[in-house]
Structures are given as C-alpha cells and as structure tokens.
Scaffold this active site. Sequence first.
Site, PDB file in Angstrom:
ATOM      1  N   THR A 266       8.215  -2.605  29.206  1.00 57.86           N
ATOM      2  CA  THR A 266       6.856  -2.773  29.722  1.00 57.86           C
ATOM      3  C   THR A 266       5.916  -3.475  28.761  1.00 57.86           C
ATOM      4  O   THR A 266       4.990  -4.157  29.188  1.00 57.86           O
ATOM      5  CB  THR A 266       6.262  -1.405  30.112  1.00 57.86           C
ATOM      6  N   CYS A 267       6.139  -3.311  27.446  1.00 56.64           N
ATOM      7  CA  CYS A 267       5.218  -3.968  26.519  1.00 56.64           C
ATOM      8  C   CYS A 267       5.487  -5.475  26.444  1.00 56.64           C
ATOM      9  O   CYS A 267       4.683  -6.221  25.908  1.00 56.64           O
ATOM     10  CB  CYS A 267       5.285  -3.335  25.126  1.00 56.64           C
TER      11      CYS A 267
END
Length: 301
Positions: A266-267
């Site tokens: 997700t980052c």
Amino acid sequence: MCIRDRAYMVNPDSALIHPNHLTLFKLAGQVFGKMMLDGLYVSTHFIVPMYKFLLRLQPTMSDLQSVDEEQWESLKYMMDNPVEGIFFETFSVESETPFSDKPEIHDLVKNGRNIDVTDENKFEYIKQRLSYTLCTRVEHQRVAFASGLFSVVPSELISVFSYRELELLACGVSSIDVDDWEANTVYRNTNPRHQVVIWFWECIREFTDEQKCKLLQFTTGTTNLPVEGFKGLQSARGVSRLFQVTLVQPTNNGMGPTSPLPHAHTCFNTIDLPAYPTKEEMMTVLSMVIELEATGFEMDE
C-alpha cells in the site's frame, strides 16, 4: 495529521495544541456517528488502524507500512536478519516534541530504556514498537473518539463489519474511472499488452463500484483519491507514485503462479499479480482477496 493527502491519523501531540483536546475528539466521534446514522458520508478518511481500533482488531505490520514506511523497512529488516552488532536499540522510543528542545524517551516495557534488543527478544521489540506507533501514543485520543461514536451508534451495530466495510459505510462508494486508473498505471516485469494485464483490466471493468473501491483500498490503503485522480497518487513518503502492476512470473516447473494470491504494497500503490492461466481464475481470486483482506506480510512470516 494527514498521510499522503488522503487518510488522516491522530496527532499524538494534540494535548499541546488544545487543552480540551479529548473533549474535541469525543465530539468528533459523536459527529461521525450521527452522520453514519443519517446516511451522510464523511469526506475524511482515517488510516486503517483507526477503523481496526473501532472494531477491536489488532493492527499488523502491513498497517505500519502505509503509515511510516521508514520504520516499517527498519522493522522488516530486523525480522529477517540478525540484529546484534548492527542495531543498537533498547526497548524505548525517543521522540521530539513541539515547543521543547529535549527529546522525550518512552519505555516500550517497564525499564525498557535499559533493556537491549537482541536476536532473542527482537520479535517482542517489534511487537511493542508496532503497538506504540499505531496504538499506545494516541490511546487517549482514540478512546475519546470511540466513546463519542459509541454514545450515538452502539458498538454492536458496527462490529459485524470488516474494517474495509466500515470505511465504505462511513465514506461511501466512490465512482471510479477505470480508464483514468489504467492510463495512470506503470508496469514492472510486464507491459499493457500482456494477456494477464489485459485480463486484469477487464476484471476491474466487470467489478461493481463497491468491488472497485475495495480493490483500490486493498492496493493503496484507502478508497479516497486525490482531486487530480489517479495521476495524483503518492507514496507513503509524500512523493508522486503511480499505481503499479508487477507481474509475478510462473514457477520453472510450469505448475502455475508462484503465489496463489496477489499481494499489495500500500505504501507503493503496488499490486503483485500472479500470472494466472485464465481470466476466470483471476476474477475468482481477485473477488476473493478483496473480501479476505489479505495484504502484505504479517508478524508470522
């Protein structure tokens, strides 16, 4: 505090900003609950650990990755490598505070500043550090917000939802422009003309709006997009980071993809997509994974 211009987390220094900060957090929880009851959508998205807290779920390393990429990388390295002679940490955290030149030292366990991190106790350190970053340092604020919310909406009513469903319930299902999504995607180990990639976009177009939001949430950590659309996506460090599809190559024995499930980072706004042999299999797995909430790695990996 805003993360990547899309999701908000509690400011651990809120007490220094307003003397009645806990009263304000309780009021915010009441407003949040009232809007949910009235069917109104909240334009502010929270980080995943906040939704999990409201549902009494424990945060994971994947949650930390979307909040503090640098700390996540450090702890991940500790998990996978020897630490003695490389890391010189104790069971404490040193943090800077506004309006003061002296850093504060927070013990993660009793007398933690005098306990060295070793290969034997490093997993306990990682557990305590994760808990401190995502929970302990903002515990009073989170409890105040939750008390306000649950004074309006009984906790039993939202306990049936997953954290992803709770965000969709509070913030609504957005109408996602798949053409914009595809146009602002980059590829690794593949290209837009690869058959698996073509199937991927066909599957997304066949999804309902809710499924599209869940896939976006699975891969980026939130259902909220910048005002510029997909071209405005950012990494956890606040720099431009377009959505990325990374193709996971089949194993040498030809028995299929190396991983049965796609993994999300997700980052980095990235999905690791196995090379499924058919579109039907890909559709089945994608539909399943966004419901199972399978992301990244956990403490037992």
